[in-house]
Design a protein around this motif. Sequence first.
Motif, mmCIF file in Angstrom:
data_model
loop_
_atom_site.group_PDB
_atom_site.id
_atom_site.type_symbol
_atom_site.label_atom_id
_atom_site.label_comp_id
_atom_site.label_asym_id
_atom_site.label_seq_id
_atom_site.Cartn_x
_atom_site.Cartn_y
_atom_site.Cartn_z
ATOM 1 N N THR A 99 -3.222 0.510 -4.134
ATOM 2 C CA THR A 99 -2.471 -0.538 -3.608
ATOM 3 C C THR A 99 -2.359 -1.676 -4.479
ATOM 4 O O THR A 99 -2.563 -1.325 -5.356
ATOM 5 C CB THR A 99 -4.121 -1.607 -2.474
ATOM 6 N N GLU A 126 -0.742 8.034 0.374
ATOM 7 C CA GLU A 126 -0.624 10.044 0.025
ATOM 8 C C GLU A 126 -1.784 10.773 0.014
ATOM 9 O O GLU A 126 -2.427 11.232 -0.184
ATOM 10 C CB GLU A 126 -0.434 10.133 -1.441
ATOM 11 N N THR A 150 3.796 11.060 1.929
ATOM 12 C CA THR A 150 3.477 9.579 1.288
ATOM 13 C C THR A 150 3.793 8.254 2.213
ATOM 14 O O THR A 150 5.141 8.213 3.055
ATOM 15 C CB THR A 150 3.872 8.649 -0.195
ATOM 16 N N LYS A 151 3.136 7.661 2.688
ATOM 17 C CA LYS A 151 3.375 6.252 3.489
ATOM 18 C C LYS A 151 2.903 5.173 2.787
ATOM 19 O O LYS A 151 2.007 4.935 2.114
ATOM 20 C CB LYS A 151 2.725 7.039 4.737
ATOM 21 N N THR A 152 4.341 4.823 2.965
ATOM 22 C CA THR A 152 3.945 2.747 2.855
ATOM 23 C C THR A 152 3.470 1.790 3.859
ATOM 24 O O THR A 152 3.794 1.911 4.531
ATOM 25 C CB THR A 152 5.325 2.578 1.526
ATOM 26 N N THR A 185 0.913 -0.626 -0.078
ATOM 27 C CA THR A 185 -0.185 -0.727 -0.223
ATOM 28 C C THR A 185 1.251 0.759 0.268
ATOM 29 O O THR A 185 1.826 1.108 0.345
ATOM 30 C CB THR A 185 -1.127 -0.047 1.470
ATOM 31 N N SER A 186 0.438 2.530 -0.468
ATOM 32 C CA SER A 186 1.087 3.856 -0.488
ATOM 33 C C SER A 186 -0.023 4.077 -0.186
ATOM 34 O O SER A 186 -0.927 4.714 -0.991
ATOM 35 C CB SER A 186 1.510 4.062 -1.978
#
Length: 220
Positions: free
Chosen positions: A205, A43, A60-62, A40-41
């Motif tokens: 995703t 933004e 942005t979080k992954t 998943t990413s």
Amino acid sequence: MRTALLLPALLFMTGLAQGQFNTAGRFHAAIGLAVGGHGTSLEETFKGNFLGVTLSRTSTKTGSAATTTLPVEFGMGLGKAASLGLSFELGRYVPDSNATDQRNAVAVVTLQPRFFLVNRDRFALSTALQLGGAFLHIVDDTPNEQVDARYSGAALGLGLGAHIPLAESVAIDFHLRYLATRMELRAGELNGRSVMDFYQATLTTGGILAQAGLSFRFGG
């Protein structure tokens, strides 16, 4: 003599036509269980106003997420080599977060053309394309951090399926699928108040799903 030779050949060809797993006009219905793992990413964009100037900050979080879904599929044979149908998939979405009070639901609705690489009476192998939309509802009841977020967007999938008939109209199916989604935040609340005036988010995703189930076919 010619009649005696033609009759067995005609019966043989008729048996081949009736022995196909998929034929023109044949209706297919299937139900199963799918388990998936996804990257998943997320933004996120925060917006604010300072002295009449709009300021924004994007990050942005992954991460990753697991899904368990119940796919329901319907299709109609267009010919021996192809069918066209719809897929409806409902289930749970579990992200890799520390939150323990989440109740998340995911849905995927797609148009599904299927192409048969092997099309025999005792075994069929197919590949399918999925084109449609995805919907995600995240509810987190963590005290003082209660979240209600609704995402929706596009879904694209590609799969490989094996179909093994158990009886004339029933088969067991195994599928391996790749599914990608890109969803925008459509509505979001934090502790009962909307955050849409100052917050935007896009969730992307992509992952692999393993699916097993039963399929039924009629007519054709």
